[in-house]
Write a protein that holds these residues in place. Structure first.
Motif, short mmCIF file in Angstrom:
data_model
loop_
_atom_site.label_atom_id
_atom_site.label_comp_id
_atom_site.label_asym_id
_atom_site.label_seq_id
_atom_site.Cartn_x
_atom_site.Cartn_y
_atom_site.Cartn_z
N PHE A 1 5.84 -2.94 -3.95
CA PHE A 1 4.63 -2.77 -4.79
C PHE A 1 4.37 -1.28 -5.01
CE2 PHE A 1 4.09 -6.73 -2.37
CZ PHE A 1 3.96 -7.62 -3.42
N LYS A 2 3.76 -0.98 -6.15
CA LYS A 2 3.47 0.43 -6.47
C LYS A 2 2.21 0.88 -5.76
CE LYS A 2 5.08 0.18 -11.25
NZ LYS A 2 4.73 -1.17 -11.67
N PRO A 3 2.16 2.18 -5.33
CA PRO A 3 0.92 2.68 -4.73
C PRO A 3 -0.24 2.45 -5.67
CG PRO A 3 2.69 4.32 -4.57
CD PRO A 3 3.22 3.18 -5.40
N GLY A 4 -1.36 2.05 -5.11
CA GLY A 4 -2.56 1.81 -5.93
C GLY A 4 -2.69 0.34 -6.34
N GLN A 5 -1.66 -0.46 -6.10
CA GLN A 5 -1.77 -1.86 -6.53
C GLN A 5 -2.75 -2.63 -5.65
OE1 GLN A 5 2.37 -3.35 -7.30
NE2 GLN A 5 1.49 -3.68 -9.33
N ARG A 6 -3.45 -3.57 -6.30
CA ARG A 6 -4.47 -4.38 -5.62
C ARG A 6 -3.97 -5.82 -5.58
NH1 ARG A 6 -8.12 -1.69 -10.06
NH2 ARG A 6 -6.18 -2.24 -11.08
N ILE A 7 -3.83 -6.31 -4.35
CA ILE A 7 -3.21 -7.63 -4.16
C ILE A 7 -4.24 -8.63 -3.61
CG2 ILE A 7 -1.38 -8.90 -2.93
CD1 ILE A 7 0.13 -6.25 -2.67
N HIS B 1 -2.35 -8.94 -17.51
CA HIS B 1 -1.69 -7.79 -16.86
C HIS B 1 -1.26 -8.09 -15.41
CE1 HIS B 1 -5.73 -7.44 -15.18
NE2 HIS B 1 -5.16 -6.80 -14.19
N CYS B 2 -1.65 -9.26 -14.88
CA CYS B 2 -1.37 -9.55 -13.47
C CYS B 2 -0.01 -10.20 -13.27
CB CYS B 2 -2.41 -10.52 -12.93
SG CYS B 2 -3.95 -9.72 -12.71
N THR B 3 0.58 -9.94 -12.12
CA THR B 3 1.79 -10.67 -11.75
C THR B 3 1.47 -11.63 -10.61
OG1 THR B 3 2.44 -8.93 -10.23
CG2 THR B 3 3.39 -8.82 -12.43
N TYR C 1 -7.75 -7.05 -9.87
CA TYR C 1 -6.53 -7.14 -9.06
C TYR C 1 -5.31 -7.10 -9.96
CZ TYR C 1 -7.04 -11.97 -10.62
OH TYR C 1 -7.21 -13.08 -11.40
N ASP C 2 -4.17 -6.78 -9.34
CA ASP C 2 -2.92 -6.65 -10.11
C ASP C 2 -1.92 -7.75 -9.77
OD1 ASP C 2 -3.61 -3.89 -11.11
OD2 ASP C 2 -3.62 -3.54 -8.95
N GLU D 1 -4.10 -2.07 -1.67
CA GLU D 1 -5.32 -2.79 -1.29
C GLU D 1 -4.99 -4.28 -1.20
OE1 GLU D 1 -8.80 -1.92 -3.65
OE2 GLU D 1 -8.08 0.13 -3.95
N LEU D 2 -5.46 -4.90 -0.12
CA LEU D 2 -5.13 -6.32 0.07
C LEU D 2 -6.38 -7.12 0.46
CD1 LEU D 2 -3.12 -8.70 0.48
CD2 LEU D 2 -2.71 -7.83 2.79
#
Ligand SMILES: Cc1ncc(COP(=O)(O)O)c(C=O)c1O
Length: 307
Positions: free
Chosen positions: A288-294, A200-202, A177-178, A31-32
């Motif tokens: 990025f891993k599937p499911g990550q929110r950017i 938890h975010c990068t 978001y991640d 997700e972006l």
């Protein structure tokens, strides 16, 4: 905050999130969103207002009437500073790298029209100016004769106060978001984001400069000075510079054109175009891993596109 700045801030639009949809994002289950700081103001857009806000407040509070800074012929930083200075009744002086060109760039024309005094300096002098980091540190020969009330702002507005304003950008993100992505010049905006995102975010930076490995140390230093911060949740991509600062090629220009057509978001080739190009490349490579929110921050800078 000083009433003059509060008055100016009233003229800003909220920075919204634009969702980006594409077959690649769907395939990779990413997700972006784009954080639209490019739309917050017609002139002082993107990270410029974020960085300048508390610096200008400081300058006014300590009774400074003149702000001096430095930049290139297309500097987004000087452009925003000149405009803000005019709005706030502050005098501004810009040290510009290189000789005065016969025809001023559109950026320099604007900043001159807004009353900034342009002082062209050699590359060696420009490098020297980079040594002065504090507002009261500029040697006397660079100042106006009467030295009171003059405020030095290093290149790109890279000061600790800039991080405070950038932190506000982060607090406005009203989604879970991640990852946050942002372009890097001096790394100040990037550092402000690192210091404000949840644990938890990068944070992923994209350097606009070639050979910018030094940014890792610079960012560590900025974070350390700002808050003794030892966060390690960040990396800087160093390979999406397209040959160097402000360099570009057809692949980048086509990407930017395509991005505007597909998503209705205009990018420029110096910072945001390189970041989004790099981001899509990383997504393609399963970085990025599937499911990550950017959330990718649009830091503005579109004025620099003018020829
Ligand atoms: C549009 C744009 N994006 C990103 C940056 C990089 O910001 P920083 O110097 O804080 O890394 C700049 C430069 O200030 C810029 O003009």
């Amino acid at each position: 905050m000083h009433p003059q700045l509060l008055e100016l801030e009233k003229k800003f639009n909220p920075s919204l999130l634009t969702a980006i949809h594409s077959p690649l994002l769907e395939q990779k289950q990413i997700e972006l969103w784009v954080k639209r700081d490019d739309l917050i103001h017609p002139v002082i857009s993107g990270n410029k207002w974020r960085k300048l806000k508390y610096i200008l407040d400081h300058a006014i509070t300590i009774n400074c009437h003149t702000i001096l800074s430095m930049g290139g012929a297309y500097s987004n930083h000087l452009h925003a500073l000149a405009f803000a200075g005019k709005q706030l009744g502050l005098k501004t002086i810009g040290y510009i790298r290189g000789e005065r060109p016969e025809n001023l760039s559109p950026t320099l024309q604007d900043i001159q029209n807004w009353g900034m005094e342009l002082r062209f300096i050699s590359r060696a002098e420009y490098r020297e100016l980079r040594n002065y980091k504090k507002y009261n540190e500029l040697p006397a020969h660079y100042l106006k004769k009467s030295q009171d009330g003059q405020y030095w702002l290093p290149e790109g507005g890279a000061t600790e106060l800039a991080l405070l304003g950038v932190g506000e950008l982060v607090s406005e993100i009203d989604r879970v978001y991640d990852v946050v992505c942002v372009p890097c010049g001096t790394g100040t905006t990037f550092a402000g984001i690192i210091s404000s995102v949840p644990e938890h975010c990068t944070v992923q930076g994209f350097s606009a400069l070639k050979g910018a490995g030094f940014l890792n140390k610079d960012v560590e230093k900025i974070l350390n000075e700002f808050s003794g911060n030892k966060k390690t949740n960040w990396t800087i991509q160093l390979d999406y510079h397209f040959g160097g600062f402000a360099k570009r090629n057809n692949a980048l220009l086509l990407f930017i054109e395509d991005f505007a057509q597909q998503h209705g978001v205009e990018l420029e080739p110096v910072y945001t175009g390189k970041m989004f190009y790099g981001l899509f490349d990383l997504i393609q490579q399963d970085f990025f891993k599937p499911g990550q929110r950017i959330v990718a921050v649009h830091t503005g800078g579109l004025q620099g596109k003018r020829k």
